[in-house]
Design a protein around this motif. Structure first.
Motif, short mmCIF file in Angstrom:
data_model
loop_
_atom_site.label_atom_id
_atom_site.label_comp_id
_atom_site.label_asym_id
_atom_site.label_seq_id
_atom_site.Cartn_x
_atom_site.Cartn_y
_atom_site.Cartn_z
N ALA A 1 20.36 39.65 -16.53
CA ALA A 1 20.01 38.23 -16.50
C ALA A 1 20.10 37.69 -15.07
O ALA A 1 19.28 36.88 -14.64
CB ALA A 1 20.92 37.44 -17.42
N LEU A 2 21.10 38.15 -14.34
CA LEU A 2 21.26 37.74 -12.94
C LEU A 2 20.10 38.25 -12.10
O LEU A 2 19.52 37.50 -11.29
CB LEU A 2 22.59 38.29 -12.40
N ILE A 3 19.72 39.50 -12.30
CA ILE A 3 18.60 40.06 -11.55
C ILE A 3 17.30 39.34 -11.90
O ILE A 3 16.48 39.07 -11.02
CB ILE A 3 18.48 41.58 -11.82
N ARG A 4 17.12 39.01 -13.16
CA ARG A 4 15.91 38.27 -13.56
C ARG A 4 15.84 36.92 -12.86
O ARG A 4 14.75 36.48 -12.48
CB ARG A 4 15.86 38.11 -15.08
N GLU A 5 16.98 36.28 -12.69
CA GLU A 5 16.99 35.00 -11.98
C GLU A 5 16.61 35.19 -10.51
O GLU A 5 15.87 34.39 -9.94
CB GLU A 5 18.38 34.37 -12.07
N LEU A 6 17.09 36.27 -9.90
CA LEU A 6 16.70 36.57 -8.53
C LEU A 6 15.20 36.83 -8.44
O LEU A 6 14.54 36.42 -7.47
CB LEU A 6 17.47 37.80 -8.02
N ILE A 7 14.67 37.50 -9.44
CA ILE A 7 13.23 37.78 -9.47
C ILE A 7 12.43 36.49 -9.54
O ILE A 7 11.44 36.31 -8.83
CB ILE A 7 12.88 38.70 -10.65
N VAL A 8 12.87 35.57 -10.39
CA VAL A 8 12.16 34.30 -10.55
C VAL A 8 12.17 33.50 -9.25
O VAL A 8 11.13 32.99 -8.82
CB VAL A 8 12.79 33.47 -11.69
N THR A 9 13.33 33.41 -8.60
CA THR A 9 13.40 32.63 -7.36
C THR A 9 12.58 33.30 -6.26
O THR A 9 11.94 32.63 -5.45
CB THR A 9 14.86 32.46 -6.90
N GLY A 10 12.60 34.63 -6.22
CA GLY A 10 11.78 35.34 -5.25
C GLY A 10 10.30 35.18 -5.52
O GLY A 10 9.50 34.99 -4.60
#
Length: 205
Positions: A57-66
């Motif tokens: 879930a944390l990585i997915r959030e990083l993906i969205v912001t990127g």
């Protein structure tokens, strides 16, 4: 009266701190654990889990912001010449990816690629539009259907980002030229285009 709860300022700060710590930790070790990320953020594991259900879930959030940054780059390219627009888009995307290659690699990992594709929908639409425009005006190859050609360009970008050292000399220029080659330009045509627009070469340097 709205029932929407506004996150407290300290909660927002914690969330941003976790994301920043994750970027830093993952840049050093793409397999960094939740414990490592939490410590880097100066928070407990329990606090981290209060913001994110798990590491994915944390990585997915990083993906969205990127992805938001990549999508903004796509919107910034306004050249009417499809060849020039594609070259400029490739150069600017490479420049951004070079700064956050660890995140790009994670985002394009098989475990997250579907989520990444959704997050990058605006960028993908831009590429598809450029391909159609280039085919219609005769700039790009027409032996492949537009969706197929757009997909080839996406796959090439994925391969370059995940397998090439973004900091190596000439890597960005190679990426731009490879995109143009896939689109159907000869090496001479790519040379001529880039020579006439040195600003693109400067971005890709």
């Amino acid at each position: 009266m709205s029932n929407t709860r506004v996150p407290r300022s300290d909660a927002r700060a914690n969330r941003e701190g976790i994301l920043e710590a994750a970027r830093t930790a993952l840049a050093t070790d793409p397999y960094a654990s939740v414990d490592v990320i939490a410590r880097a953020a100066g928070l407990s594991r329990r606090t981290l889990y209060g913001h994110f259900d798990d590491r994915d879930a944390l990585i997915r959030e990083l993906i969205v912001t990127g992805a938001q940054r990549f999508n903004a780059i796509a919107e910034s390219v306004t050249d009417t010449d499809a060849r020039l627009a594609l070259a400029r888009l490739a150069a600017r995307l490479w420049q951004e990816a070079a700064h956050v290659q660890f995140a790009a690699v994670l985002a394009l990992d098989e475990a997250h690629v579907e989520h990444t594709a959704d997050a990058l929908a605006p960028l993908r639409r831009t590429v598809a539009g450029l391909v159609r425009r280039g085919q219609e005006d005769g700039s790009f190859r027409t032996d492949l259907a537009a969706p197929t050609l757009a997909r080839l360009i996406e796959e090439m970008a994925r391969t370059v980002v995940t397998r090439t050292d973004a900091a190596s000399a000439g890597a960005a220029d190679l990426a731009v030229r490879t995109v143009l080659s896939i689109a159907g330009l000869s090496w001479r045509e790519a040379d001529s285009l880039l020579a006439a627009h040195p600003d693109i070469a400067e971005v890709a340097a």
